[in-house]
Enzyme design. Structure first.
Site, short mmCIF file in Angstrom:
data_model
loop_
_atom_site.label_atom_id
_atom_site.label_comp_id
_atom_site.label_asym_id
_atom_site.label_seq_id
_atom_site.Cartn_x
_atom_site.Cartn_y
_atom_site.Cartn_z
N ARG A 68 50.28 30.62 35.07
CA ARG A 68 49.55 31.53 34.44
C ARG A 68 49.62 31.34 32.84
O ARG A 68 50.04 31.98 32.00
CB ARG A 68 50.20 33.22 34.50
CG ARG A 68 50.57 33.62 36.02
CD ARG A 68 51.13 35.00 36.06
NE ARG A 68 51.26 35.36 37.44
CZ ARG A 68 51.94 36.59 37.66
NH1 ARG A 68 52.36 37.28 36.79
NH2 ARG A 68 52.12 37.05 39.00
N ASP A 99 51.28 40.38 30.11
CA ASP A 99 50.59 41.04 31.32
C ASP A 99 49.44 41.82 30.60
O ASP A 99 49.55 42.92 29.99
CB ASP A 99 51.59 41.79 32.04
CG ASP A 99 52.25 40.80 33.03
OD1 ASP A 99 52.17 39.91 32.90
OD2 ASP A 99 53.01 41.65 33.94
#
Length: 334
Positions: free
Chosen positions: A219, A172
């Site tokens: 992602r 992240d």
């Protein structure tokens, strides 16, 4: 000793565009192990990690946590497998650190490397970070157990790691982080692999090259509100096939991102690359094999060579190159 000697030489960083070397097959292979960051992490003063600091070898959680969070620079060699307790806990990484696995043995199990706001000049290399998955929570909604999480950081190089089977994201990259390069990593056995954004600002600059996304769902990466996202020579394969018509995808240029994709290879991927109407995406030279769905291209995005020099591998060579060179390597960190 090659990897350790090279790690100690990280101070020789270019601050702007470096000349592209004349390459022979031998020198091209050597470049895969270069200890000099490339891409956006090489700009604006460069990324040197713990260069100039003491070299320490750690084999347990307490030692890793102590040196990673210390005020002074360190080159931290992770030898063997370190199981983090309690399950899913953070190892806080401070500024001016290199964390590098010794050969292909260095592992962080059940824990996260976490870079708090304001952290800068960090290198994470040659590690396996694995297995904080919460059984039954495929969507990662119950815990925030990432492999690497970064909030409002600058100058970070993530290179030659294997990231797999975690509780939320594998990487992240959040909240206006800048000057980031993510190279030669393996992202595997996971839902949400690599997310970028969590901000309305359009600041982040990131280079993403020679990574292997395999057995992931989404992602790969998702890049939201990136000023510049440069993706090249990445390999996406064995995508999770769960019948989801929207949230199973490859690369996504979101918000106001400007994304450039070059010479990548997509094998068996739904929605290989897509862009929001507000974003821009330029693609050139990639190979699509057994793919379906969106392949969006619009806008002019940017020219990466306005920022740095780099050498593209042919797209057809990417699967073999990435399988050989991505992830932890026995010769590194020695």
């Amino acid at each position: 000793m090659l990897g350790l000697v090279a790690a100690l030489s990280l101070g020789a960083i270019g601050q702007a565009k470096a000349a592209t070397p004349v390459s022979t097959p031998t020198s091209m292979n050597a470049d895969r192990f270069s200890d000099v960051p490339h891409g956006f992490a090489s700009l604006a003063g460069g990324t040197t990690g713990g260069a100039g600091g003491k070299v320490v070898t750690v084999t347990d959680q307490a030692s890793l946590a102590k040196y990673a969070a210390a005020e002074e620079p360190y080159i931290i060699r992770v030898s063997g497998s370190i199981a983090v307790e309690p399950f899913g806990s953070n190892i806080i990484v401070g500024s001016n650190k290199t964390i590098i696995g010794v050969g292909d043995t260095g592992e962080i199990v059940h824990g996260e490397l976490h870079l708090n706001p304001g952290t800068h000049n960090v290198i994470i290399r040659n590690l396996t970070i694995r297995d904080s998955y919460v059984e039954g929570d495929w969507d990662g909604k119950t815990q925030d157990f990432d492999a690497i999480q970064m909030d409002t950081v600058d100058h970070v190089w993530i290179d030659h790691n294997r990231l797999t089977h975690m509780g939320d994201g594998l990487i992240d990259l959040r909240k206006d982080s800048q000057y980031i390069t993510v190279s030669y990593n393996v992202f595997s056995n996971h839902n949400k692999a690599f997310g970028i954004g969590w901000t309305p600002n359009v600041i982040t600059q990131v280079t993403i090259d020679h990574n292997w996304f395999t057995g992931t769902k989404q992602r790969n990466p998702s890049a939201d509100n990136c000023a510049y996202a440069h993706l090249y020579n990445n390999y996406l394969s064995a995508q999770v096939a769960d019948g989801d018509p929207v949230w199973t995808y490859g690369n996504w240029s979101r918000g106001h991102t400007k994304m450039v994709i070059e010479n990548s290879y997509y094998d068996g991927v739904q929605h290989p690359y897509q862009a929001d109407a507000t974003a821009e995406l330029v693609q050139r030279g990639s190979i699509l094999r057994n793919t379906t769905g969106r392949t969006d291209e619009w806008g002019t995005a940017f020219d990466p060579r306005d920022f740095y020099d780099y050498r593209l591998d042919p797209a057809a060579a990417v699967p073999a190159l990435v399988k050989r060179f991505a992830g932890p390597q026995p010769r590194m960190g020695r």
